[in-house]
Design a protein around this motif. Sequence first.
Motif, mmCIF file in Angstrom:
data_model
loop_
_atom_site.group_PDB
_atom_site.id
_atom_site.type_symbol
_atom_site.label_atom_id
_atom_site.label_comp_id
_atom_site.label_asym_id
_atom_site.label_seq_id
_atom_site.Cartn_x
_atom_site.Cartn_y
_atom_site.Cartn_z
ATOM 1 N N LEU A 157 0.783 -1.120 0.045
ATOM 2 C CA LEU A 157 0.066 0.048 0.022
ATOM 3 C C LEU A 157 0.872 1.050 0.072
ATOM 4 C CD1 LEU A 157 -2.714 -0.987 2.491
ATOM 5 C CD2 LEU A 157 -3.202 -0.908 0.030
ATOM 6 N N MET A 158 1.987 1.162 0.677
ATOM 7 C CA MET A 158 3.004 2.243 0.695
ATOM 8 C C MET A 158 3.460 2.651 -0.863
ATOM 9 S SD MET A 158 6.681 2.612 2.575
ATOM 10 C CE MET A 158 5.920 2.234 4.133
ATOM 11 N N ILE A 166 19.842 -7.698 -5.141
ATOM 12 C CA ILE A 166 20.723 -7.104 -6.207
ATOM 13 C C ILE A 166 19.870 -6.305 -7.207
ATOM 14 C CG2 ILE A 166 21.817 -7.761 -8.464
ATOM 15 C CD1 ILE A 166 22.702 -10.214 -7.004
ATOM 16 N N ALA A 167 18.547 -6.641 -7.476
ATOM 17 C CA ALA A 167 17.897 -5.736 -8.067
ATOM 18 C C ALA A 167 17.514 -4.436 -7.558
ATOM 19 C CB ALA A 167 16.446 -6.485 -8.476
ATOM 20 N N SER A 168 17.146 -4.304 -6.156
ATOM 21 C CA SER A 168 16.974 -3.069 -5.639
ATOM 22 C C SER A 168 18.133 -2.403 -5.347
ATOM 23 C CB SER A 168 16.657 -3.484 -3.961
ATOM 24 O OG SER A 168 15.468 -4.361 -3.794
ATOM 25 N N SER A 169 19.487 -2.997 -5.418
ATOM 26 C CA SER A 169 20.585 -1.967 -5.218
ATOM 27 C C SER A 169 20.839 -1.150 -6.912
ATOM 28 C CB SER A 169 21.812 -2.872 -5.243
ATOM 29 O OG SER A 169 21.756 -3.658 -3.925
ATOM 30 N N LYS A 229 3.832 -9.396 -7.182
ATOM 31 C CA LYS A 229 3.820 -8.625 -8.123
ATOM 32 C C LYS A 229 3.229 -7.307 -8.280
ATOM 33 C CE LYS A 229 4.893 -12.764 -10.440
ATOM 34 N NZ LYS A 229 6.075 -12.842 -11.070
ATOM 35 N N ILE A 230 2.431 -6.917 -7.247
ATOM 36 C CA ILE A 230 1.906 -5.672 -7.493
ATOM 37 C C ILE A 230 2.729 -4.290 -7.183
ATOM 38 C CG2 ILE A 230 0.156 -4.241 -6.305
ATOM 39 C CD1 ILE A 230 -1.124 -6.791 -5.134
ATOM 40 N N SER A 231 3.655 -4.407 -6.377
ATOM 41 C CA SER A 231 4.486 -3.226 -6.350
ATOM 42 C C SER A 231 5.667 -3.129 -7.223
ATOM 43 C CB SER A 231 5.383 -3.513 -4.883
ATOM 44 O OG SER A 231 4.616 -3.674 -3.577
ATOM 45 N N PRO A 232 6.245 -4.278 -7.757
ATOM 46 C CA PRO A 232 6.910 -3.909 -8.850
ATOM 47 C C PRO A 232 6.307 -3.294 -10.195
ATOM 48 C CG PRO A 232 7.721 -5.790 -7.877
ATOM 49 C CD PRO A 232 6.310 -5.519 -7.394
ATOM 50 N N TRP A 237 10.991 3.118 -3.057
ATOM 51 C CA TRP A 237 11.897 2.149 -2.818
ATOM 52 C C TRP A 237 11.874 1.752 -1.447
ATOM 53 C CZ3 TRP A 237 16.063 2.794 0.720
ATOM 54 C CH2 TRP A 237 17.080 1.563 0.658
ATOM 55 N N LEU A 238 11.603 2.429 -0.468
ATOM 56 C CA LEU A 238 11.367 2.023 1.137
ATOM 57 C C LEU A 238 10.225 0.875 1.056
ATOM 58 C CD1 LEU A 238 12.335 2.080 3.834
ATOM 59 C CD2 LEU A 238 10.458 3.795 4.153
ATOM 60 N N GLY A 239 9.302 0.903 0.260
ATOM 61 C CA GLY A 239 8.140 -0.061 0.301
ATOM 62 C C GLY A 239 8.433 -1.010 -0.256
ATOM 63 N N LEU A 240 9.456 -1.175 -1.470
ATOM 64 C CA LEU A 240 9.748 -2.281 -2.046
ATOM 65 C C LEU A 240 10.974 -3.148 -1.005
ATOM 66 C CD1 LEU A 240 10.949 -1.095 -5.534
ATOM 67 C CD2 LEU A 240 8.765 -2.626 -5.074
ATOM 68 N N GLU A 241 11.438 -2.467 -0.376
ATOM 69 C CA GLU A 241 12.603 -3.224 0.638
ATOM 70 C C GLU A 241 11.618 -3.631 1.669
ATOM 71 O OE1 GLU A 241 15.797 -3.516 -0.031
ATOM 72 O OE2 GLU A 241 15.236 -2.981 -1.978
#
Length: 332
Positions: A19-20, A67-70, A132-135, A31-35
């Motif tokens: 949701l973030m 690695i993808a987040s970096s 899958k939602i966030s990406p 980016w914070l929500g993905l992490e």
Amino acid sequence: MNILLSPFIYVFFLTSSTLMVISSSSFFSIWLGLELNILSFIPMMNFPSETKKAGEASIKYFLIQSIASSIILFSAIWFFLYNSSALMSFLNLMMTTALCTKLGLAPFHAWFPEVMEGLSWINSLILMTWQKISPMVTLSLFYNSTFILMLALTSALVGAISGLNQTSLRKILAFSSVSHMGWMLTMMSFNSSLWINYLLIYFFLSFISCISFWFFNLNFLSQLFFFKDSSVKTLVFLNLLSMGGMPPLLGFLAKMYGFLVISKSLPVLMVLIFSSLITLFFYTRICLSCFTLSQENSISTKVSFKKSNMVANSLLMILSVVGLVPICILVY
């Protein structure tokens, strides 16, 4: 008490992180929500230890996602420090590639079936749907349409062809997910919001398939030959055919959204139809083989099933009837 409470804490953070990402107005919060999404799902991968490969799957998932987040963070920092037109296109390609890696899109999909193989059915469902939602939302904000279209068509073909020689139900659903991601990103590259409708239908069909496999403890194709309840078997195969896009089931309704969006580009539409026919072929082959081959002619092996109960059969039947709504509409 703490052991029973911990999964709900992880589910709370998993939901709130998504949701973030959806409601964020800045890249840092995205980016914070993905992490947070990654860190909340990794403990859940090891909690119901139904499979022996859960630890290995969680390590693979952590390495690929980190690695993808970096790469995403690196490209974002360079984007804000050096805002030049020549560099922006390259950084956009880097960020798009990293997000496609998070999604498991071909040719960055090798980790996805391997991670799926080590998870329980509930965690596999979360990996195929909620993760899958966030990406996807992040990718819809900024992407290179030509590059995304190339990756989407590659993903649709690779996912369909790779599922032909699989015997594990988890890997079959994983490669089917790769193919469906190709459809969604193709619709996204044509600047259409109908990919959200496709995503919702895909979520519903994946939920029915994973829950039915979990109810009846099905993991491999060989177990389907020994399943005695023909009515439940019919419902399971009906859902699989809907995942493949068999008309006029609910999965075909999702493909119809794609036809409406991509009808202006005939070569792209032909590639997607060809990949969908391959996917439907191996789902149909599974169904025909399990119904035509008798139990006596099958290879003798010991297969353990969970006992069918009225609640499980009723829930599966209700969900399957919802999947038959397009048939009722067409008949009417």
